[in-house]
Design an enzyme around this catalytic site. Structure first.
Site, mmCIF file in Angstrom:
data_model
loop_
_atom_site.group_PDB
_atom_site.id
_atom_site.type_symbol
_atom_site.label_atom_id
_atom_site.label_comp_id
_atom_site.label_asym_id
_atom_site.label_seq_id
_atom_site.Cartn_x
_atom_site.Cartn_y
_atom_site.Cartn_z
ATOM 1 N N ARG A 244 -0.654 -3.217 -1.693
ATOM 2 C CA ARG A 244 -0.597 -2.062 -2.580
ATOM 3 C C ARG A 244 -2.013 -1.578 -2.854
ATOM 4 O O ARG A 244 -2.946 -2.373 -2.987
ATOM 5 C CB ARG A 244 0.070 -2.438 -3.918
ATOM 6 N N GLU A 273 -3.772 7.253 -2.939
ATOM 7 C CA GLU A 273 -2.840 7.834 -1.963
ATOM 8 C C GLU A 273 -2.207 9.080 -2.571
ATOM 9 O O GLU A 273 -1.880 9.087 -3.758
ATOM 10 C CB GLU A 273 -1.751 6.817 -1.591
ATOM 11 N N HIS A 291 -0.526 3.759 5.343
ATOM 12 C CA HIS A 291 0.600 3.117 4.655
ATOM 13 C C HIS A 291 1.842 3.091 5.551
ATOM 14 O O HIS A 291 2.892 3.635 5.217
ATOM 15 C CB HIS A 291 0.907 3.836 3.341
#
Length: 317
Positions: A244, A273, A291
Protein backbone atom coordinates in the site's frame (compact mmCIF):
# COMPACT_ATOMS: atom_id res chain seq x y z
CA UNK A 1 -30.81 -8.93 -8.58
CA UNK A 2 -28.48 -6.36 -10.15
CA UNK A 3 -24.72 -6.27 -9.62
CA UNK A 4 -22.55 -3.38 -10.85
CA UNK A 5 -18.92 -4.28 -11.54
CA UNK A 6 -17.72 -0.71 -11.75
CA UNK A 7 -14.00 -1.45 -12.05
CA UNK A 8 -14.40 -4.34 -14.48
CA UNK A 9 -14.78 -8.09 -14.11
CA UNK A 10 -13.50 -11.13 -15.99
CA UNK A 11 -15.59 -13.16 -18.42
CA UNK A 12 -15.42 -16.06 -15.97
CA UNK A 13 -16.76 -13.79 -13.24
CA UNK A 14 -19.68 -12.66 -15.39
CA UNK A 15 -20.51 -16.29 -16.20
CA UNK A 16 -20.38 -17.22 -12.52
CA UNK A 17 -22.77 -14.40 -11.54
CA UNK A 18 -25.11 -15.34 -14.40
CA UNK A 19 -25.05 -18.96 -13.25
CA UNK A 20 -26.33 -17.84 -9.86
CA UNK A 21 -29.07 -15.77 -11.49
CA UNK A 22 -27.63 -12.28 -10.94
CA UNK A 23 -27.83 -9.59 -13.59
CA UNK A 24 -24.31 -8.17 -13.95
CA UNK A 25 -23.76 -4.62 -15.22
CA UNK A 26 -20.28 -3.77 -16.48
CA UNK A 27 -20.73 -0.03 -17.03
CA UNK A 28 -17.79 2.12 -15.93
CA UNK A 29 -19.61 4.87 -14.07
CA UNK A 30 -17.76 8.03 -13.02
CA UNK A 31 -17.45 8.50 -9.27
CA UNK A 32 -19.65 11.62 -9.24
CA UNK A 33 -22.42 9.82 -11.16
CA UNK A 34 -22.24 6.55 -9.26
CA UNK A 35 -24.95 7.19 -6.66
CA UNK A 36 -27.51 8.17 -9.30
CA UNK A 37 -26.68 5.13 -11.42
CA UNK A 38 -27.01 2.75 -8.47
CA UNK A 39 -30.36 4.24 -7.45
CA UNK A 40 -31.84 4.49 -10.95
CA UNK A 41 -30.87 0.91 -11.82
CA UNK A 42 -31.77 -0.53 -8.40
CA UNK A 43 -28.29 -1.98 -7.94
CA UNK A 44 -27.94 -3.95 -4.69
CA UNK A 45 -24.36 -5.19 -5.12
CA UNK A 46 -21.43 -2.94 -6.02
CA UNK A 47 -18.14 -4.55 -7.04
CA UNK A 48 -15.00 -2.42 -6.98
CA UNK A 49 -11.26 -2.74 -7.15
CA UNK A 50 -9.03 0.18 -6.17
CA UNK A 51 -10.32 2.89 -8.53
CA UNK A 52 -13.87 3.34 -7.21
CA UNK A 53 -14.21 4.84 -3.73
CA UNK A 54 -17.05 3.81 -1.44
CA UNK A 55 -17.11 6.59 1.11
CA UNK A 56 -19.70 7.78 3.61
CA UNK A 57 -21.25 10.18 1.09
CA UNK A 58 -21.92 7.44 -1.46
CA UNK A 59 -23.25 5.10 1.23
CA UNK A 60 -25.68 7.75 2.47
CA UNK A 61 -26.90 8.42 -1.08
CA UNK A 62 -27.59 4.75 -1.93
CA UNK A 63 -30.06 3.32 0.60
CA UNK A 64 -30.77 0.31 -1.62
CA UNK A 65 -27.17 -0.88 -1.62
CA UNK A 66 -26.81 -4.18 0.23
CA UNK A 67 -23.29 -5.49 -0.53
CA UNK A 68 -19.94 -4.01 -1.53
CA UNK A 69 -17.43 -6.50 -2.91
CA UNK A 70 -13.76 -5.58 -3.24
CA UNK A 71 -11.84 -7.53 -5.88
CA UNK A 72 -8.54 -7.91 -4.03
CA UNK A 73 -7.19 -7.72 -0.52
CA UNK A 74 -7.17 -4.15 0.80
CA UNK A 75 -10.31 -2.30 1.84
CA UNK A 76 -8.84 1.17 2.28
CA UNK A 77 -10.95 2.62 -0.57
CA UNK A 78 -14.10 1.66 1.36
CA UNK A 79 -15.44 3.15 4.60
CA UNK A 80 -15.93 -0.34 5.96
CA UNK A 81 -17.11 0.40 9.50
CA UNK A 82 -19.63 3.00 8.34
CA UNK A 83 -20.96 0.70 5.62
CA UNK A 84 -21.50 -2.08 8.12
CA UNK A 85 -23.21 0.32 10.53
CA UNK A 86 -25.66 1.02 7.70
CA UNK A 87 -26.31 -2.68 7.18
CA UNK A 88 -24.14 -3.07 4.07
CA UNK A 89 -22.03 -6.21 3.93
CA UNK A 90 -18.44 -5.64 2.82
CA UNK A 91 -16.49 -8.57 1.40
CA UNK A 92 -13.21 -9.06 -0.43
CA UNK A 93 -11.14 -11.76 -2.14
CA UNK A 94 -7.97 -12.08 -0.07
CA UNK A 95 -6.64 -15.22 -1.74
CA UNK A 96 -7.30 -14.56 -5.41
CA UNK A 97 -4.37 -12.28 -6.27
CA UNK A 98 -1.70 -13.62 -3.91
CA UNK A 99 0.30 -15.50 -6.54
CA UNK A 100 0.16 -12.59 -8.97
CA UNK A 101 1.46 -10.08 -6.43
CA UNK A 102 4.24 -12.41 -5.30
CA UNK A 103 5.37 -12.90 -8.90
CA UNK A 104 5.38 -9.14 -9.49
CA UNK A 105 7.67 -8.73 -6.48
CA UNK A 106 10.22 -11.01 -8.11
CA UNK A 107 9.72 -9.49 -11.54
CA UNK A 108 10.82 -6.19 -10.00
CA UNK A 109 13.60 -7.81 -8.01
CA UNK A 110 15.10 -9.63 -11.00
CA UNK A 111 14.83 -6.41 -12.99
CA UNK A 112 16.69 -4.42 -10.33
CA UNK A 113 19.55 -6.82 -9.65
CA UNK A 114 20.26 -7.07 -13.41
CA UNK A 115 19.54 -3.38 -14.15
CA UNK A 116 16.80 -4.30 -16.64
CA UNK A 117 14.57 -1.48 -15.39
CA UNK A 118 17.24 0.99 -16.58
CA UNK A 119 18.61 -0.81 -19.63
CA UNK A 120 15.11 -1.19 -21.08
CA UNK A 121 14.80 2.60 -20.99
CA UNK A 122 18.25 3.42 -22.29
CA UNK A 123 19.00 0.72 -24.88
CA UNK A 124 16.37 1.94 -27.38
CA UNK A 125 17.73 5.50 -27.07
CA UNK A 126 21.47 4.94 -26.69
CA UNK A 127 22.21 1.31 -27.48
CA UNK A 128 23.46 2.03 -31.01
CA UNK A 129 26.18 4.46 -29.94
CA UNK A 130 26.76 3.80 -26.21
CA UNK A 131 26.69 0.00 -26.25
CA UNK A 132 30.05 -0.50 -24.50
CA UNK A 133 29.33 2.26 -21.98
CA UNK A 134 25.98 0.73 -21.06
CA UNK A 135 27.55 -2.71 -20.85
CA UNK A 136 30.06 -1.34 -18.36
CA UNK A 137 27.30 0.35 -16.35
CA UNK A 138 25.53 -2.97 -15.86
CA UNK A 139 28.49 -5.16 -14.87
CA UNK A 140 27.91 -5.06 -11.09
CA UNK A 141 24.80 -7.25 -11.15
CA UNK A 142 24.12 -9.68 -8.32
CA UNK A 143 22.44 -13.07 -8.04
CA UNK A 144 19.45 -13.80 -5.82
CA UNK A 145 20.41 -17.32 -4.78
CA UNK A 146 22.03 -17.47 -1.36
CA UNK A 147 20.89 -14.00 -0.31
CA UNK A 148 18.53 -13.14 2.55
CA UNK A 149 15.04 -11.86 1.84
CA UNK A 150 13.08 -10.03 4.50
CA UNK A 151 9.30 -10.36 4.23
CA UNK A 152 7.13 -8.13 6.38
CA UNK A 153 3.66 -9.64 6.74
CA UNK A 154 2.90 -13.37 6.89
CA UNK A 155 -0.55 -13.24 5.30
CA UNK A 156 -1.51 -14.89 2.03
CA UNK A 157 0.59 -12.65 -0.21
CA UNK A 158 3.53 -12.71 2.16
CA UNK A 159 3.35 -16.49 2.24
CA UNK A 160 3.36 -16.75 -1.56
CA UNK A 161 6.35 -14.39 -1.65
CA UNK A 162 8.13 -16.61 0.88
CA UNK A 163 7.42 -19.71 -1.22
CA UNK A 164 8.88 -18.08 -4.32
CA UNK A 165 11.94 -16.93 -2.37
CA UNK A 166 12.53 -20.44 -1.02
CA UNK A 167 12.21 -21.95 -4.48
CA UNK A 168 14.94 -19.59 -5.71
CA UNK A 169 17.36 -20.56 -2.95
CA UNK A 170 16.91 -17.49 -0.77
CA UNK A 171 16.93 -17.53 3.01
CA UNK A 172 13.77 -15.86 4.34
CA UNK A 173 13.59 -13.54 7.34
CA UNK A 174 9.93 -13.06 8.19
CA UNK A 175 8.37 -10.40 10.40
CA UNK A 176 4.78 -10.46 11.65
CA UNK A 177 3.45 -9.09 14.93
CA UNK A 178 0.60 -11.61 15.06
CA UNK A 179 2.25 -14.83 13.85
CA UNK A 180 4.99 -16.82 15.61
CA UNK A 181 5.45 -19.47 12.92
CA UNK A 182 3.76 -21.18 9.99
CA UNK A 183 4.22 -24.36 8.03
CA UNK A 184 4.85 -23.40 4.40
CA UNK A 185 4.43 -26.03 1.67
CA UNK A 186 6.09 -25.86 -1.75
CA UNK A 187 4.06 -27.86 -4.24
CA UNK A 188 5.75 -28.96 -7.45
CA UNK A 189 4.38 -29.89 -10.88
CA UNK A 190 4.85 -33.63 -10.34
CA UNK A 191 2.97 -33.78 -7.04
CA UNK A 192 5.98 -33.61 -4.75
CA UNK A 193 5.77 -31.33 -1.72
CA UNK A 194 8.44 -29.89 0.55
CA UNK A 195 7.46 -28.37 3.89
CA UNK A 196 9.28 -25.62 5.76
CA UNK A 197 8.60 -24.41 9.28
CA UNK A 198 9.10 -20.64 9.15
CA UNK A 199 9.58 -18.80 12.44
CA UNK A 200 9.10 -15.05 12.56
CA UNK A 201 11.81 -12.77 13.93
CA UNK A 202 11.93 -9.22 15.35
CA UNK A 203 11.81 -6.33 12.89
CA UNK A 204 15.20 -4.94 13.92
CA UNK A 205 16.94 -8.26 13.30
CA UNK A 206 15.42 -8.52 9.84
CA UNK A 207 16.36 -4.94 8.98
CA UNK A 208 19.97 -5.55 9.99
CA UNK A 209 20.39 -8.79 8.02
CA UNK A 210 18.19 -8.73 4.92
CA UNK A 211 19.60 -8.11 1.43
CA UNK A 212 16.11 -7.56 0.02
CA UNK A 213 12.96 -6.45 1.86
CA UNK A 214 9.43 -7.00 0.54
CA UNK A 215 6.43 -5.43 2.28
CA UNK A 216 3.04 -7.16 2.53
CA UNK A 217 0.96 -5.29 5.08
CA UNK A 218 -2.33 -3.34 5.04
CA UNK A 219 -2.51 0.45 5.10
CA UNK A 220 -0.81 1.85 8.19
CA UNK A 221 -1.18 4.82 10.53
CA UNK A 222 2.19 6.33 9.76
CA UNK A 223 5.15 4.83 7.96
CA UNK A 224 6.24 1.25 8.51
CA UNK A 225 9.54 2.06 6.84
CA UNK A 226 10.86 5.53 7.60
CA UNK A 227 14.21 7.15 8.26
CA UNK A 228 14.67 5.33 11.58
CA UNK A 229 14.08 1.90 10.04
CA UNK A 230 16.27 2.67 7.02
CA UNK A 231 19.19 3.54 9.29
CA UNK A 232 18.94 0.05 10.81
CA UNK A 233 19.19 -1.67 7.40
CA UNK A 234 22.38 -3.15 6.07
CA UNK A 235 23.99 -1.05 3.37
CA UNK A 236 23.01 -1.91 -0.20
CA UNK A 237 19.56 -3.33 0.56
CA UNK A 238 16.78 -3.39 -2.05
CA UNK A 239 13.21 -2.53 -0.94
CA UNK A 240 10.05 -3.64 -2.74
CA UNK A 241 6.64 -2.22 -1.88
CA UNK A 242 3.71 -3.92 -3.58
CA UNK A 243 1.45 -3.48 -0.55
CA UNK A 244 0.00 0.00 0.00
CA UNK A 245 1.09 3.55 -0.62
CA UNK A 246 2.08 5.29 2.59
CA UNK A 247 3.78 2.23 4.05
CA UNK A 248 7.16 3.65 3.00
CA UNK A 249 8.34 7.22 3.56
CA UNK A 250 9.09 8.09 -0.06
CA UNK A 251 11.26 11.12 0.77
CA UNK A 252 13.41 9.07 3.15
CA UNK A 253 13.59 6.34 0.51
CA UNK A 254 14.88 8.67 -2.22
CA UNK A 255 17.39 10.29 0.13
CA UNK A 256 18.72 6.89 1.17
CA UNK A 257 19.04 5.71 -2.43
CA UNK A 258 20.90 8.90 -3.31
CA UNK A 259 23.25 8.42 -0.36
CA UNK A 260 23.93 4.82 -1.35
CA UNK A 261 22.52 3.24 1.81
CA UNK A 262 19.72 1.67 -0.23
CA UNK A 263 20.89 0.06 -3.48
CA UNK A 264 17.54 0.35 -5.28
CA UNK A 265 13.79 0.11 -4.80
CA UNK A 266 10.67 -1.15 -6.55
CA UNK A 267 7.29 0.50 -6.13
CA UNK A 268 3.92 -0.75 -7.35
CA UNK A 269 2.05 1.57 -4.97
CA UNK A 270 2.49 5.22 -4.05
CA UNK A 271 1.50 7.76 -1.43
CA UNK A 272 -0.08 10.03 -4.04
CA UNK A 273 -1.94 7.68 -6.37
CA UNK A 274 -2.80 8.20 -9.14
CA UNK A 275 -0.20 10.97 -9.40
CA UNK A 276 3.10 9.66 -8.01
CA UNK A 277 5.84 12.16 -7.24
CA UNK A 278 8.00 12.97 -10.26
CA UNK A 279 11.16 12.39 -8.21
CA UNK A 280 10.16 8.72 -7.96
CA UNK A 281 9.13 8.38 -11.59
CA UNK A 282 12.39 9.80 -12.91
CA UNK A 283 14.80 8.00 -10.58
CA UNK A 284 17.12 5.58 -12.36
CA UNK A 285 17.37 3.26 -9.34
CA UNK A 286 13.64 2.71 -8.86
CA UNK A 287 11.68 0.08 -10.76
CA UNK A 288 8.07 1.18 -11.24
CA UNK A 289 4.63 -0.23 -12.02
CA UNK A 290 1.18 1.42 -11.75
CA UNK A 291 -0.45 -0.63 -8.94
CA UNK A 292 -0.85 -3.78 -11.02
CA UNK A 293 0.02 -6.45 -8.47
CA UNK A 294 -3.19 -8.42 -9.00
CA UNK A 295 -3.63 -7.59 -12.67
CA UNK A 296 -3.03 -10.95 -14.28
CA UNK A 297 -5.54 -12.89 -16.34
CA UNK A 298 -5.50 -15.73 -13.83
CA UNK A 299 -6.03 -13.47 -10.81
CA UNK A 300 -8.90 -11.62 -12.49
CA UNK A 301 -10.56 -14.92 -13.29
CA UNK A 302 -10.23 -16.06 -9.68
CA UNK A 303 -11.43 -12.70 -8.31
CA UNK A 304 -14.59 -12.67 -10.40
CA UNK A 305 -15.53 -16.27 -9.59
CA UNK A 306 -14.70 -15.87 -5.90
CA UNK A 307 -16.86 -12.74 -5.62
CA UNK A 308 -19.74 -14.55 -7.30
CA UNK A 309 -19.45 -17.47 -4.89
CA UNK A 310 -19.27 -15.19 -1.82
CA UNK A 311 -22.25 -13.08 -2.85
CA UNK A 312 -24.30 -16.15 -3.82
CA UNK A 313 -23.81 -17.40 -0.25
CA UNK A 314 -24.93 -14.04 1.14
CA UNK A 315 -28.11 -14.21 -0.94
CA UNK A 316 -28.48 -17.95 -0.29
CA UNK A 317 -28.78 -18.88 -3.98
Amino acid sequence: MKVLANDGISKEGIEAFNKYGFEILTNKVAQEQLANFINENKVEVLLVRSATKVRKELIDQTPGLKVVGRGGVGLDNIDVDYAREKGIQVVNTPAASSQSVAELVFAHLFSLVRFLHDSNRRMPLEGDYKFEELKKNYTNAIELKGKRMGVVGFGRIGEETIKTALSLGLEVLVVDSYVDFKEVNLNFFDGQTISFKINTIPMDKMLAEADFISLHVPAQDGYLIGEKEIQKMKEGVIIINAARGGVVDEIALINSINSGRIRAAALDVFENEPKPEMALLMHDKISLSPHVGGNTIEAQERIGVELADIIAKIYKV
